[in-house]
Motif scaffolding. Structure first.
Motif, PDB file in Angstrom:
ATOM      1  N   UNK A  92       8.694 105.958  57.192  1.00  0.00           N
ATOM      2  CA  UNK A  92       7.808 105.784  56.197  1.00  0.00           C
ATOM      3  C   UNK A  92       7.619 104.492  55.451  1.00  0.00           C
ATOM      4  N   UNK A  93       6.280 104.574  54.833  1.00  0.00           N
ATOM      5  CA  UNK A  93       5.680 103.286  54.267  1.00  0.00           C
ATOM      6  C   UNK A  93       5.743 103.553  52.757  1.00  0.00           C
ATOM      7  N   UNK A  94       7.154 103.207  52.174  1.00  0.00           N
ATOM      8  CA  UNK A  94       7.272 103.512  50.799  1.00  0.00           C
ATOM      9  C   UNK A  94       7.479 105.047  50.524  1.00  0.00           C
ATOM     10  N   UNK A  95       6.625 105.462  49.678  1.00  0.00           N
ATOM     11  CA  UNK A  95       6.693 106.943  49.429  1.00  0.00           C
ATOM     12  C   UNK A  95       5.943 107.914  50.274  1.00  0.00           C
ATOM     13  N   UNK A  96       5.270 107.222  51.359  1.00  0.00           N
ATOM     14  CA  UNK A  96       4.185 107.878  52.094  1.00  0.00           C
ATOM     15  C   UNK A  96       4.802 107.997  53.537  1.00  0.00           C
ATOM     16  N   UNK A  97       4.957 109.378  53.818  1.00  0.00           N
ATOM     17  CA  UNK A  97       5.672 109.603  55.045  1.00  0.00           C
ATOM     18  C   UNK A  97       4.509 109.368  56.207  1.00  0.00           C
ATOM     19  N   UNK A  98       5.167 108.780  57.492  1.00  0.00           N
ATOM     20  CA  UNK A  98       4.238 108.887  58.764  1.00  0.00           C
ATOM     21  C   UNK A  98       3.593 110.283  58.754  1.00  0.00           C
ATOM     22  N   UNK A  99       2.403 110.102  59.351  1.00  0.00           N
ATOM     23  CA  UNK A  99       1.814 111.415  59.774  1.00  0.00           C
ATOM     24  C   UNK A  99       2.450 112.544  60.596  1.00  0.00           C
ATOM     25  N   UNK A 100       3.278 111.752  61.618  1.00  0.00           N
ATOM     26  CA  UNK A 100       4.213 112.590  62.274  1.00  0.00           C
ATOM     27  C   UNK A 100       5.100 113.458  61.400  1.00  0.00           C
ATOM     28  N   UNK A 101       5.745 112.619  60.709  1.00  0.00           N
ATOM     29  CA  UNK A 101       7.037 112.988  59.717  1.00  0.00           C
ATOM     30  C   UNK A 101       6.430 114.143  58.846  1.00  0.00           C
ATOM     31  N   UNK A 102       5.210 113.956  58.153  1.00  0.00           N
ATOM     32  CA  UNK A 102       4.434 114.935  57.197  1.00  0.00           C
ATOM     33  C   UNK A 102       3.996 116.470  58.290  1.00  0.00           C
ATOM     34  N   UNK A 103       3.589 115.970  59.422  1.00  0.00           N
ATOM     35  CA  UNK A 103       3.216 117.158  60.432  1.00  0.00           C
ATOM     36  C   UNK A 103       4.407 118.027  60.559  1.00  0.00           C
ATOM     37  N   UNK A 104       5.686 117.511  60.880  1.00  0.00           N
ATOM     38  CA  UNK A 104       6.881 118.005  61.345  1.00  0.00           C
ATOM     39  C   UNK A 104       7.235 118.993  59.949  1.00  0.00           C
ATOM     40  N   UNK A 105       6.981 118.296  58.815  1.00  0.00           N
ATOM     41  CA  UNK A 105       7.253 119.223  57.541  1.00  0.00           C
ATOM     42  C   UNK A 105       6.393 120.378  57.381  1.00  0.00           C
ATOM     43  N   UNK A 106       5.098 120.050  57.438  1.00  0.00           N
ATOM     44  CA  UNK A 106       3.940 121.107  57.436  1.00  0.00           C
ATOM     45  C   UNK A 106       4.037 122.276  58.570  1.00  0.00           C
TER      46      UNK A 106
END
Ligand code: FES
Length: 159
Positions: free
Chosen positions: A76-90
């Motif tokens: 992650x960049x600070x509080x912003x998750x990498x798009x792949x991390x976010x997609x795995x959550x979504x």
């Protein structure tokens, strides 16, 4: 000895033949990198070396050199998750979650190389990462979602 990990230079006491996996986990406390088979065959220990997937259980420190090691803790960049991390959550991919850091980092490595992979390229890139819970369909959907989100971001950025 020094090691570049997650954009920080760390002093380590490990010897050159020690494996990256155990330096990360035992010396640096980065336990998001998992021990799976210890043979480089399951992908649970996957990290990035200069953006490319590598098996930490098969990588002696001497082979890392001055390359940048990225673990799940540094994606992650600070509080912003990498798009792949976010997609795995979504897509609610994880079940037990044991394999997930390796899955995410292999997916990031794939998209670093091929930003818009075909199904065959996606399957080929991810087939070395085993999931004992069988979340493969959701993993594939999450990677496709990350591709779409990255395409959307670049379209918005160029507008
Ligand atoms: Fe359990 Fe993959 S989510 S092994």
């Amino acid at each position: 000895m020094r090691l570049r990990v997650n954009q920080t230079t760390r002093e380590i006491s490990a010897t050159a033949d020690q494996l990256l996996l155990w330096v990360l986990r035992d010396e640096l406390g980065l336990t998001g990198t998992r021990f799976g088979c210890g043979l480089g065959q399951c992908g649970a220990c996957t990290v990035l070396l200069d953006g490319t997937a590598a098996r930490a259980c098969q990588t002696p420190i001497s082979m890392v050199g001055d390359r940048e090691v990225t673990t799940i803790e540094g994606l992650a960049q600070g509080d912003a998750l990498h798009p792949v991390q976010q997609a795995f959550i979504d897509e609610q991919v994880p079940q037990c979650g044991y394999c997930m850091s390796g899955q995410v980092l292999s997916a990031v490595s794939l998209l670093n190389t091929i930003p818009n992979p075909t199904d065959a390229e996606l399957v080929a890139a991810m087939q070395g990462n085993l999931c004992r819970c069988g979340t493969y369909v959701r993993i594939k959907r999450a990677i496709q979602r990350a591709v779409e989100q990255q395409a959307q971001l670049s379209t918005d950025g160029g507008a």
